[in-house]
Scaffold this motif. Structure first.
Motif, PDB file in Angstrom:
ATOM      1  N   ARG A  82      47.928  24.579  27.438  1.00 49.85           N
ATOM      2  CA  ARG A  82      48.059  25.818  28.233  1.00 49.85           C
ATOM      3  C   ARG A  82      46.694  26.453  28.470  1.00 49.85           C
ATOM      4  NH1 ARG A  82      52.682  26.593  25.050  1.00 49.85           N
ATOM      5  NH2 ARG A  82      51.578  27.939  23.575  1.00 49.85           N
ATOM      6  N   ILE A  83      45.838  26.393  27.443  1.00 51.35           N
ATOM      7  CA  ILE A  83      44.509  27.000  27.550  1.00 51.35           C
ATOM      8  C   ILE A  83      43.543  26.077  28.288  1.00 51.35           C
ATOM      9  CG2 ILE A  83      42.549  27.936  26.250  1.00 51.35           C
ATOM     10  CD1 ILE A  83      45.178  29.553  26.124  1.00 51.35           C
ATOM     11  N   HIS A 100      69.654  27.358  38.609  1.00 47.65           N
ATOM     12  CA  HIS A 100      69.492  26.018  39.168  1.00 47.65           C
ATOM     13  C   HIS A 100      68.017  25.643  39.099  1.00 47.65           C
ATOM     14  CE1 HIS A 100      73.525  25.349  40.662  1.00 47.65           C
ATOM     15  NE2 HIS A 100      73.538  26.551  41.200  1.00 47.65           N
ATOM     16  N   ILE A 101      67.733  24.443  38.626  1.00 47.66           N
ATOM     17  CA  ILE A 101      66.356  23.960  38.552  1.00 47.66           C
ATOM     18  C   ILE A 101      66.199  22.753  39.473  1.00 47.66           C
ATOM     19  CG2 ILE A 101      64.573  22.990  37.055  1.00 47.66           C
ATOM     20  CD1 ILE A 101      65.118  25.872  36.455  1.00 47.66           C
ATOM     21  N   GLU A 115      60.531  27.064  32.069  1.00 49.35           N
ATOM     22  CA  GLU A 115      59.390  26.151  32.136  1.00 49.35           C
ATOM     23  C   GLU A 115      59.055  25.758  33.577  1.00 49.35           C
ATOM     24  OE1 GLU A 115      60.629  22.999  29.384  1.00 49.35           O
ATOM     25  OE2 GLU A 115      59.254  23.850  27.914  1.00 49.35           O
ATOM     26  N   THR A 116      59.183  26.720  34.480  1.00 50.56           N
ATOM     27  CA  THR A 116      58.784  26.488  35.864  1.00 50.56           C
ATOM     28  C   THR A 116      57.293  26.759  36.008  1.00 50.56           C
ATOM     29  OG1 THR A 116      59.366  28.768  36.434  1.00 50.56           O
ATOM     30  CG2 THR A 116      61.055  27.080  36.772  1.00 50.56           C
ATOM     31  N   THR A 117      56.719  26.355  37.123  1.00 52.02           N
ATOM     32  CA  THR A 117      55.295  26.574  37.359  1.00 52.02           C
ATOM     33  C   THR A 117      55.083  27.836  38.189  1.00 52.02           C
ATOM     34  OG1 THR A 117      55.386  25.163  39.321  1.00 52.02           O
ATOM     35  CG2 THR A 117      54.740  24.121  37.246  1.00 52.02           C
ATOM     36  N   PRO A 151      58.192  35.527  38.460  1.00 49.24           N
ATOM     37  CA  PRO A 151      57.827  34.125  38.203  1.00 49.24           C
ATOM     38  C   PRO A 151      57.247  33.895  36.804  1.00 49.24           C
ATOM     39  CG  PRO A 151      56.308  35.142  39.771  1.00 49.24           C
ATOM     40  CD  PRO A 151      57.459  36.077  39.617  1.00 49.24           C
ATOM     41  N   VAL A 152      56.637  34.935  36.222  1.00 49.75           N
ATOM     42  CA  VAL A 152      56.119  34.824  34.852  1.00 49.75           C
ATOM     43  C   VAL A 152      57.278  34.643  33.875  1.00 49.75           C
ATOM     44  CG1 VAL A 152      54.878  36.021  33.008  1.00 49.75           C
ATOM     45  CG2 VAL A 152      54.066  36.183  35.373  1.00 49.75           C
ATOM     46  N   LEU A 153      58.338  35.434  34.053  1.00 49.67           N
ATOM     47  CA  LEU A 153      59.509  35.315  33.188  1.00 49.67           C
ATOM     48  C   LEU A 153      60.238  34.005  33.440  1.00 49.67           C
ATOM     49  CD1 LEU A 153      60.873  38.987  33.322  1.00 49.67           C
ATOM     50  CD2 LEU A 153      59.415  37.926  31.606  1.00 49.67           C
ATOM     51  N   ASN A 154      60.286  33.583  34.705  1.00 54.92           N
ATOM     52  CA  ASN A 154      60.903  32.295  35.024  1.00 54.92           C
ATOM     53  C   ASN A 154      60.182  31.160  34.310  1.00 54.92           C
ATOM     54  OD1 ASN A 154      63.253  32.110  36.684  1.00 54.92           O
ATOM     55  ND2 ASN A 154      62.097  33.034  38.358  1.00 54.92           N
TER      56      ASN A 154
END
Length: 324
Positions: free
Chosen positions: A154-155, A69-70, A232-234, A224-227
């Motif tokens: 991203r950078i 769920h997003i 594309e979550t923060t 959270p890194v994998l999420n």
């Protein structure tokens, strides 16, 4: 989050029946997981998708998918997860996991075994070069520009090294696995490993984080890194940590050649290979994987046993006829 694991043959069967019946391949994003043999790739995927089974060795290419769920939406977003086994042995299978239609929504996770630095450069360069080459063969100019803009964002457009980075085409996170073993290495060796991985990551615009399945805190931090890769979550709490005595955390755009202390990746590689001459361990594939206890599938094994018995009966009957 729910999950289901399928191998490439399962997918082929599903597609032959009806592509529309299989939700996984119609997912909104893809996460491709590559890296060192026995580097913990499957364990980290299972933890991420809340799968409690004991991980089995991945020989070639495995497929899983997960739903999430997003933003409290009723509908769930689907992420395809592809895991490439065998280290650098099956790079030709990358084309099944990365295609032009899903490229803009595809991310990459590279797992590097910190306990075997003697394979680190070969594994890292072979896998990343193979994927970069494959992407260059399937991408058009418009999409290439879109992905480059995303990489720059991203950078950070104002980063001091913005013009020196050879951006990887898709979001890339490198995880150094088995940090628990890494901790016991000689301090100078740890410094060199960290320096190499930092300069590799920074030079291509990737993120670096050290993990260990032996540490609940590190496993919780990697989620959270994998999420972020899959959906594309923060990420709210991921702070820069470059101290080699602690688990490394280098978020996108937080490092620099000045911080690392070296601008030439070739110089770092020369120092690295002097201490850790590179080698590669061959993957041994069982003569008959169907008899390998790591690949037990009850229904398939029952059918296989039945067919083996039928074959043995046929052989005996043929032998009797021949003798008469």
């Amino acid at each position: 989050m729910s999950s289901q694991k399928k191998n490439i043959w399962d997918i082929a069967i599903q597609l032959s029946k009806s592509e529309s019946q299989f939700d996984g391949l119609n997912g909104k994003s893809s996460l491709v997981v590559i890296g060192s043999k026995r580097g913990g790739k499957t364990s980290h995927i299972y933890r991420f998708i809340d799968k409690t089974d004991v991980p089995k060795p991945t020989i070639a290419l495995e497929y899983m998918f997960c739903r999430k769920h997003i933003n409290n939406e009723t509908n769930k977003v689907i992420c395809n997860i592809w895991e490439l086994g065998g280290g650098v042995m099956f790079t030709n299978l990358i084309e099944f996991a990365i295609n032009s239609e899903m490229l803009e929504k595809t991310s990459l996770l590279l797992a590097i075994d910190l306990s075997i630095p003697e394979e680190m450069i070969i594994t890292t360069e072979t896998l990343l070069n193979s994927i970069r080459e494959h992407i260059s063969n399937i991408i058009d100019k418009n999409l290439e520009n879109i992905l480059k803009d995303k990489a720059i964002n991203r950078i950070g457009i104002n980063h001091q090294d913005i013009n020196q980075i050879n951006y990887f085409p898709i979001p890339l996170v490198i995880i150094g696995t088995k940090f628990d073993v890494f901790q016991n290495l000689d301090p100078e060796k740890k410094k060199l490993i960290v320096r190499y991985l930092r300069i590799v990551c920074h030079s291509i615009g990737a993120q670096l984080i050290f993990v260990s399945t032996k540490s609940e805190a590190l496993m919780t931090r990697i989620r959270p890194v994998l999420n972020a890769l899959a959906f594309e979550t923060t990420i709210d709490s991921l702070h820069f940590q470059s101290d080699y005595t602690k688990p490394i955390v280098i978020p996108f755009g937080s490092d620099s050649f000045q911080k690392i202390g070296y601008e030439s990746i070739d110089a770092v590689k020369r120092m690295f290979t002097e201490i850790f001459p590179q080698m590669i361990t061959q993957v041994v594939i069982p003569d008959d994987p169907a008899k390998d206890i790591n690949f037990k599938e009850r229904d398939i094994d029952l059918i296989r046993a039945q067919k083996d018995n039928e074959l043995e009966d046929y052989r005996r009957q043929s032998l009797v006829k021949h003798n008469h």
